[in-house]
Design an enzyme around this catalytic site. Structure first.
Site, PDB file in Angstrom:
ATOM      1  CD1 TRP A 106      -5.301   4.236  -1.738  1.00 52.73           C
ATOM      2  CD2 TRP A 106      -3.505   4.239  -3.070  1.00 52.73           C
ATOM      3  NE1 TRP A 106      -4.667   5.452  -1.591  1.00 52.73           N
ATOM      4  CE2 TRP A 106      -3.569   5.475  -2.388  1.00 52.73           C
ATOM      5  CE3 TRP A 106      -2.457   4.016  -3.966  1.00 52.73           C
ATOM      6  CZ2 TRP A 106      -2.614   6.487  -2.583  1.00 52.73           C
ATOM      7  CZ3 TRP A 106      -1.506   5.020  -4.154  1.00 52.73           C
ATOM      8  CH2 TRP A 106      -1.594   6.233  -3.469  1.00 52.73           C
ATOM      9  CG  ASP A 175      -2.943  -1.770   0.346  1.00 52.89           C
ATOM     10  OD1 ASP A 175      -2.354  -1.500   1.412  1.00 52.89           O
ATOM     11  OD2 ASP A 175      -3.052  -0.962  -0.593  1.00 52.89           O
ATOM     12  CE  LYS A 199      -1.370   5.299   4.130  1.00 49.72           C
ATOM     13  NZ  LYS A 199      -1.214   6.610   3.643  1.00 49.72           N
TER      14      LYS A 199
HETATM   15  N1  PMP Z   1      -2.456   1.573  -0.441  1.00 50.46           N
HETATM   16  C1  PMP Z   1      -3.117   2.413   0.377  1.00 50.46           C
HETATM   17  C2  PMP Z   1      -4.392   1.947   1.019  1.00 50.46           C
HETATM   18  C3  PMP Z   1      -2.632   3.697   0.606  1.00 50.46           C
HETATM   19  O1  PMP Z   1      -3.293   4.536   1.400  1.00 50.46           O
HETATM   20  C4  PMP Z   1      -1.424   4.106  -0.020  1.00 50.46           C
HETATM   21  C5  PMP Z   1      -0.802   5.453   0.190  1.00 50.46           C
HETATM   22  N2  PMP Z   1      -1.491   6.391   0.823  1.00 50.46           N
HETATM   23  C6  PMP Z   1      -0.781   3.199  -0.875  1.00 50.46           C
HETATM   24  C7  PMP Z   1      -1.315   1.945  -1.030  1.00 50.46           C
HETATM   25  C8  PMP Z   1       0.491   3.567  -1.571  1.00 50.46           C
HETATM   26  O2  PMP Z   1       1.495   3.556  -0.629  1.00 50.46           O
HETATM   27  P1  PMP Z   1       3.003   3.980  -0.896  1.00 50.46           P
HETATM   28  O3  PMP Z   1       3.022   5.456  -1.045  1.00 50.46           O
HETATM   29  O4  PMP Z   1       3.694   3.504   0.349  1.00 50.46           O
HETATM   30  O5  PMP Z   1       3.471   3.271  -2.111  1.00 50.46           O
END
Ligand code: PMP
Length: 363
Positions: A106, A175, A199
């Protein structure tokens, strides 16, 4: 499936378990919210009834985190992934540096987006160690003149989590998608916090952003309206139609967190839950192997493998047959992962730990 209430042993990484009490409230109010004769989904986003839902959700989040007055709390769409782009789009100009700390896929994705706008630098990365750890803050050479520093507080895929955040001169951005609301944090350490809701906060479709006003003022102007933070801070997140049902659910989740006794209590509960599963790993004499280094372990996503690959397949198959959901590791790393977010009950974690002990004893 637990026999008493037909609820799955849900270890999904997101979207993931929601508190049963919240789902029951939503069920009760689904077709007639607050005597309106309408579902929340059918209310105008400009109506008094929805406005109250919306404003209460913001107020509750502010209160739970003791968000200081010089911060705005807004609801956006596009998931955490859109934040990967919106952050550099708003705050990074061509040639300008931003510091990115890479602790998983991520953060890599966030860095890739920033490269489209400026000259971001990976000031630390634990990739060579297969993202098993969080880097030591003292070993990071921050650029004090950077537009901002970006980190991922909890690495959903690898199961690592920051315990203490760095103090940086440049504005710190985090994030927190997979550990928001799991423990108290000092918001004043950050210039911007963002998290997709799916989450710990509610259903997918809402993204929460907590942003300090002085950072907001530094944003560039030549950006499309709906990609500018100020569009949402200036319109109380109601510039256009927001994800109304998601915001309603988020508000109910926040009420539930309050009822649990707040973030301190939630944190203690999360520690106890994770301990059950980490103890099953640590006490297994190498039958189960944790992915993350102990000091970097996440209390939200517990990642492990079995020493024998065939046995790992069998473990996952038997766990599935026993009613456990979501235990397969992320497709990019394999293995097993148990996501133990706020709404996953202690009993569900206990059931998994018991299953792990029994599986080991059998094999
Ligand atoms: N950052 C983290 C730490 C994540 O776990 C996730 C998705 N699991 C994301 C970003 C991406 O999120 P989204 O699907 O809401 O774009």
């Amino acid at each position: 499936m637990s026999t008493t209430n037909q609820r799955a042993f849900n270890f999904n990484a997101g979207p993931s378990a929601l508190p049963l009490e919240v789902l029951q409230i939503a069920e009760k109010q689904l077709i007639n919210f607050n005597n309106t004769g309408m579902s929340v989904m059918e209310l105008s986003h400009r109506s008094k009834d929805f406005e109250q839902v919306h404003n209460e959700a913001i107020a509750r989040l502010r209160q739970l985190y003791a968000v200081p007055d010089n911060y705005e709390v807004i609801f956006l769409q596009g998931g955490a992934s859109l934040q990967f782009s919106m952050i550099p789009m708003n705050f990074l100009q061509s040639g300008e540096q931003a510091d990115y700390i890479l602790t998983g896929v991520w953060s890599e994705k966030a860095l890739a987006e920033a490269k489209l706008f400026g000259a971001p630098v990976a000031v630390a990365s634990t990739k060579d160690n297969h993202y098993k750890n969080i880097p030591s803050v003292h070993q990071i050479n921050f650029n004090d003149a950077a537009a901002y520093v970006h980190l991922t507080s909890n690495n959903t895929i690898y199961g690592t989590q920051w315990k203490d955040f760095p103090t940086t001169i440049a504005p710190l951005i985090a994030d927190m998608s997979s550990d928001i609301l799991s423990k108290p944090i000092d918001v004043s350490k950050f210039a911007l916090i963002y998290a997709g809701a799916q989450k710990n906060l509610g259903p997918s479709g809402v993204t929460v952003v907590i942003i300090r006003k002085d950072l907001l003022e530094k944003a560039h102007n030549n950006i499309p309206t709906t990609l500018k933070y100020s569009t949402f801070t200036e319109n109380n997140s109601l510039y256009n139609t927001p994800p109304t049902f998601g915001i309603y659910m988020l508000g109910e989740v926040l009420k539930w967190v309050e009822k649990q006794g707040g973030l301190e209590k939630i944190a203690t509960h999360n520690e106890a839950k994770a301990k059950l599963i980490y103890d099953a790993i640590d006490g297994s004499n190498g039958f189960y192997i944790g992915h993350a280094e102990k000091e970097s372990r996440s209390l939200m996503n517990i990642t492990f493998r079995l020493a024998d690959e065939e046995l790992e397949k069998q473990f996952l198959a038997e766990a599935k047959a026993a009613g456990f959901v979501g235990l397969n590791g992320h497709r990019s790393v394999g293995g097993c992962r148990a996501s133990t977010y706020n709404a996953v009950p202690y009993e569900t974690c206990k059931a998994l730990a018991d299953f792990m002990h029994a599986f080991q004893a059998k094999h």
